[in-house]
Design a protein around this motif. Structure first.
Motif, PDB file in Angstrom:
ATOM      1  N   ASN A  50    -117.751 -18.223 -12.381  1.00  0.00           N
ATOM      2  CA  ASN A  50    -118.370 -19.396 -12.992  1.00  0.00           C
ATOM      3  C   ASN A  50    -118.040 -20.670 -12.215  1.00  0.00           C
ATOM      4  O   ASN A  50    -118.874 -21.567 -12.096  1.00  0.00           O
TER       5      ASN A  50
ATOM      6  N   LEU B 238    -120.801 -23.711 -12.515  1.00  0.00           N
ATOM      7  CA  LEU B 238    -121.051 -23.803 -13.953  1.00  0.00           C
ATOM      8  C   LEU B 238    -119.822 -24.335 -14.654  1.00  0.00           C
ATOM      9  O   LEU B 238    -119.901 -24.943 -15.705  1.00  0.00           O
TER      10      LEU B 238
ATOM     11  N   ASP C 196    -124.327 -34.645 -12.159  1.00  0.00           N
ATOM     12  CA  ASP C 196    -125.117 -33.603 -12.839  1.00  0.00           C
ATOM     13  C   ASP C 196    -126.363 -33.218 -12.057  1.00  0.00           C
ATOM     14  O   ASP C 196    -126.693 -32.044 -11.912  1.00  0.00           O
ATOM     15  N   SER C 197    -127.016 -34.242 -11.536  1.00  0.00           N
ATOM     16  CA  SER C 197    -128.289 -33.989 -10.879  1.00  0.00           C
ATOM     17  C   SER C 197    -128.096 -33.148  -9.602  1.00  0.00           C
ATOM     18  O   SER C 197    -128.849 -32.214  -9.335  1.00  0.00           O
TER      19      SER C 197
ATOM     20  N   ALA D  67    -127.115 -29.606 -10.595  1.00  0.00           N
ATOM     21  CA  ALA D  67    -128.299 -28.873 -11.051  1.00  0.00           C
ATOM     22  C   ALA D  67    -129.104 -28.399  -9.843  1.00  0.00           C
ATOM     23  O   ALA D  67    -129.591 -27.272  -9.806  1.00  0.00           O
TER      24      ALA D  67
ATOM     25  N   ARG E 210    -127.298 -25.417  -8.311  1.00  0.00           N
ATOM     26  CA  ARG E 210    -127.482 -24.210  -9.133  1.00  0.00           C
ATOM     27  C   ARG E 210    -128.901 -23.676  -8.996  1.00  0.00           C
ATOM     28  O   ARG E 210    -129.150 -22.487  -9.059  1.00  0.00           O
ATOM     29  N   ASN E 211    -129.823 -24.599  -8.778  1.00  0.00           N
ATOM     30  CA  ASN E 211    -131.224 -24.206  -8.696  1.00  0.00           C
ATOM     31  C   ASN E 211    -131.600 -23.613  -7.343  1.00  0.00           C
ATOM     32  O   ASN E 211    -132.286 -22.597  -7.273  1.00  0.00           O
TER      33      ASN E 211
ATOM     34  N   PHE F 232    -125.796 -12.635 -14.205  1.00  0.00           N
ATOM     35  CA  PHE F 232    -124.715 -12.635 -15.184  1.00  0.00           C
ATOM     36  C   PHE F 232    -124.403 -11.233 -15.648  1.00  0.00           C
ATOM     37  O   PHE F 232    -125.258 -10.351 -15.653  1.00  0.00           O
TER      38      PHE F 232
ATOM     39  N   LEU G 254    -138.345 -19.410 -14.469  1.00  0.00           N
ATOM     40  CA  LEU G 254    -137.508 -20.551 -14.863  1.00  0.00           C
ATOM     41  C   LEU G 254    -136.914 -21.358 -13.709  1.00  0.00           C
ATOM     42  O   LEU G 254    -137.052 -22.585 -13.674  1.00  0.00           O
ATOM     43  N   PRO G 255    -136.258 -20.706 -12.739  1.00  0.00           N
ATOM     44  CA  PRO G 255    -135.684 -21.521 -11.652  1.00  0.00           C
ATOM     45  C   PRO G 255    -136.762 -22.300 -10.907  1.00  0.00           C
ATOM     46  O   PRO G 255    -136.515 -23.427 -10.464  1.00  0.00           O
TER      47      PRO G 255
ATOM     48  N   TYR H 294    -137.697 -25.599 -12.508  1.00  0.00           N
ATOM     49  CA  TYR H 294    -136.766 -26.698 -12.230  1.00  0.00           C
ATOM     50  C   TYR H 294    -136.737 -27.066 -10.753  1.00  0.00           C
ATOM     51  O   TYR H 294    -136.085 -28.026 -10.372  1.00  0.00           O
TER      52      TYR H 294
ATOM     53  N   ARG I  49    -134.860 -12.865 -10.998  1.00  0.00           N
ATOM     54  CA  ARG I  49    -134.698 -14.287 -11.272  1.00  0.00           C
ATOM     55  C   ARG I  49    -133.696 -14.916 -10.306  1.00  0.00           C
ATOM     56  O   ARG I  49    -133.873 -16.043  -9.848  1.00  0.00           O
TER      57      ARG I  49
END
Ligand SMILES: Nc1ncnc2c1ncn2[C@@H]1O[C@H](COP(=O)(O)OP(=O)(O)O)[C@@H](O)[C@H]1O
Ligand SMILES: [Mg+2]
Lengths: 212, 409
Positions: free
Chosen positions: A55, A60, A80-81, A84, A87-88, A95, A112-113, A116, A160
């Motif tokens: 993690n 994360l 954060d940006s 993100a 992570r993207n 997981f 989903l990815p 974003y 994914r």
């Protein structure tokens, strides 16, 4: 990513969970370097902190102490940006429990990815379908996770993780809770994808050594 | 364009989330539904009252008052029941009025209806059709600008003729002389004999949207069983005296006992305006009250259900963040969801409000009408409520720590 050969560099990382009076020290001074195009398996008994480390590597979670540099960038200093974005684009996370959206179809889960990353709908659909096809689930695109078998769910999670062509793939116990046959299937899928990834360095958590 | 497209995409996603909890969503939006519905219904009814009021004012010149069966404003059941029991005012009642009331100079009976008229292929808006006689033109200083007014014999012969208000003439006959043409009132063919001078508008309602027909013809077309409204013009400087005489006259012919109150209503311009001001003030206060309360209650409901939704979907939020959703993406997602929920409520409220207005229009004499801006209100208010009450849950969702959210059971 820069020319830096070392992609992941953690130094003296500790993670302490405060459970009321008790402190659980899940990671006690872990240091680790992982280069590009490296394929690493981290093994250890259950409760030894593998998921905790994963993690942190996946941006994360944050370590209690110690430093984590991802391609030269100190992760704790990122906002954060930026996190993100990493992570993207840079990380594909598979997981242990797959973490699929229960109410969404396999296709939407894989999309989903891409949402974003700001991809347009048509492109998104196409890329997600290709990724699903690679894991052999093109004909299950419209199925929800509860309409899929455990192995199929895991393959959706893999699709994914791969769909956005991340530089790093993190897989938490990829063979842990599935029967051997499906585990093998998935390993094959991974090695197949590895060929396509010039920049890819794959980490495996607790791969059954006999199978490697 | 791209932004609109994206917004539509986001709203579709929100709709999916909303539809997984249909019943809860509907219950949540009840407050918004009631709020928007109240605004639409009350606005359209007040609008109808404006029109009715304007039509009443059409009758009244400076020294003119009216006698009618019912009170203009009925505020209680008892009043309504008492009003319904009153005898109708009939032509016969008026025969001896002028002789009995020396302060009165003219009287003129009136009856009304709201109907459309037709000329060739053209159909008008619903407008006031007034049945009256030639004396009506002396109640107000208003001239005939083309043709002539109703004559004495138009009434005695119940001729199928009509005089048009200025706007009706202009709208139906943009490039012709209406005088001598034939318009249709239902299946009745009426010959246009004249056009009235323009009066302008009041409260945004045109005062020139009417058709005048002879009283006898009106009764023939629409039936005899209706009560007349009598316009009465007093002689110069004898307004109060004329009112007293007329009240006395009606009490006498109806044999109202000394201790009873009038079983008819006398209306002057002045008390009309007072009554009107009071009722619209009340209607608007009620509207603002009902709407505000239900919107706040609705908003709190939305906030509550969104907080629950954020809690329930903590893992989903965690997953989205793990896959690259920024705080802003999550904030936006839940904000859009709140707004979409409110818009659904607004849409339902708008529909019910319009239905109520239509019901009022078809079942009561109130020509309830929905002004265009209420459609804006039907969308604007829900958007505002959605944003106001959705922002807290959405912000909470956006601030969740990804790993805590993922671990949430
Ligand atoms: N959120 C948490 N709160 C408290 N303790 C935790 C939490 N997550 C993990 N731990 C503890 O940290 C240790 C390492 O857990 P984990 O990383 O999940 O192990 P593994 O994945 O190797 O089985 C375990 O002792 C576990 O109980
Ligand atoms: Mg684990």
């Amino acid at each position: 990513m820069s020319k830096n050969r070392v992609a992941i560099e953690i130094v003296d990382v500790e993670k302490v969970y405060q459970m009321g009076e008790v402190q659980v020290r899940a990671l006690r001074g872990v240091s680790l370097n992982i280069d590009r195009n490296e394929y690493v398996a981290i093994m250890g008994p259950s409760g030894s902190g593998k998921s905790t480390l994963m993690n942190i590597l996946g941006c994360l979670d944050t370590p209690t102490r110690g430093s984590y540099r991802l391609v030269g960038e100190e992760v704790s200093k990122l906002n954060d940006s930026r996190l993100a974005h990493i992570r993207n684009r840079e990380i594909g996370f598979i997981f242990q429990t797959f973490n699929l959206l229960a109410r969404a179809t396999a296709l939407h889960n894989v999309e989903l990815p891409l949402i974003y990353s700001g991809r347009r709908k048509k492109e998104r659909r196409k890329m997600a379908m290709i990724a699903l096809d690679r894991v052999g689930l093109a004909d299950r695109a419209e199925h929800k996770p509860n309409e899929l078998s455990g192995g199929q769910r895991q393959r959706v999670a893999i699709a994914r993780a791969l769909v956005n062509n991340p530089a790093i793939i993190l897989a938490d116990e990829p063979t842990g809770n599935l029967d051997t046959k499906i585990g093998m299937e998935i390993l094959e899928l991974h090695s197949h994808r590895m060929v396509g990834f010039r920049d890819g360095s794959i980490e495996f958590d607790k791969i059954n050594p006999n199978r490697l | 364009m791209l932004i609109l497209f994206q917004l539509w995409e986001d709203m579709k996603m929100a709709l999916t989330a909303i539809f997984t909890n249909k019943l809860r969503s509907i219950l949540t939006t009840l407050g918004i539904i009631i709020g928007v519905m109240a605004v639409i219904a009350i606005v359209s009814i007040v609008n109808g009252m404006n029109r009715l009021f304007v039509d009443e004012l059409l009758n009244l010149g400076g020294d003119v008052f009216m006698v009618q069966k019912m009170d203009i404003i009925i505020t209680s059941n008892d009043q309504f029941r008492e009003n319904m029991k009153r005898p109708d005012i009939r032509s016969d009642d008026l025969k001896n009025l002028i002789e009995a009331c020396p302060a009165v100079s003219y009287i003129s009976p009136n009856v009304y209806n709201f109907k459309r008229i037709k000329y060739n292929e053209k159909t008008s808006q619903p407008l006031m059709v007034r049945g009256t006689d030639l004396f009506q033109q002396y109640m107000k200083s208003q001239n005939v600008i083309a043709g002539r007014y109703l004559s004495f014999s138009d009434n005695t012969h119940a001729r199928l003729v009509c005089v048009l208000g200025f706007d009706v003439a202009e709208n139906m006959f943009p490039s012709e002389d209406p005088v001598g043409k034939t318009v249709k009132l239902g299946s009745w063919k009426m010959t246009v004999i004249g056009v009235m001078e323009k009066q302008g508008d009041m409260f945004g309602q045109s005062l020139d949207n009417y058709v005048i027909v002879p009283l006898k013809s009106f009764l023939k077309i629409y039936g005899f069983r209706r009560s007349l409204e009598v316009s009465i013009k007093a002689k110069e400087g004898r307004f109060d005296e004329a009112q007293d005489q007329v009240i006395g006259y009606f009490r006498r012919i109806r044999r109202v006992p000394y201790s009873d109150s009038n079983n008819f209503t006398v209306t002057t311009n002045e008390n009309l305006i007072n009554v009107y001001k009071q009722t619209t003030a009340v209607a608007y206060a009620v509207m603002i009250g009902v709407a505000a309360i239900s919107l706040v209650v609705g908003g709190i409901g939305i906030m509550n259900v969104m907080l629950v939704s954020v809690k329930e979907r903590t893992r989903e939020i965690g997953i989205r963040k793990a896959l690259g959703a920024k705080q802003l993406n999550i904030l936006w997602q839940f904000l859009i969801e709140a707004v979409t929920l409110c818009l659904i409520g607004g849409g339902i409220g708008l529909t019910i409000g319009i239905l109520i207005a239509l019901l009022v229009r078809t079942n009561t004499p109130l020509p309830a009408a929905i002004p265009l801006w209420t459609y804006g209100v039907g969308f604007g208010i829900p958007c505002a409520v959605g944003v106001t009450f959705g922002v807290v849950p959405a912000y909470k969702a956006s601030q969740l720590d990804p790993i805590d959210a993922l671990r949430y059971e």
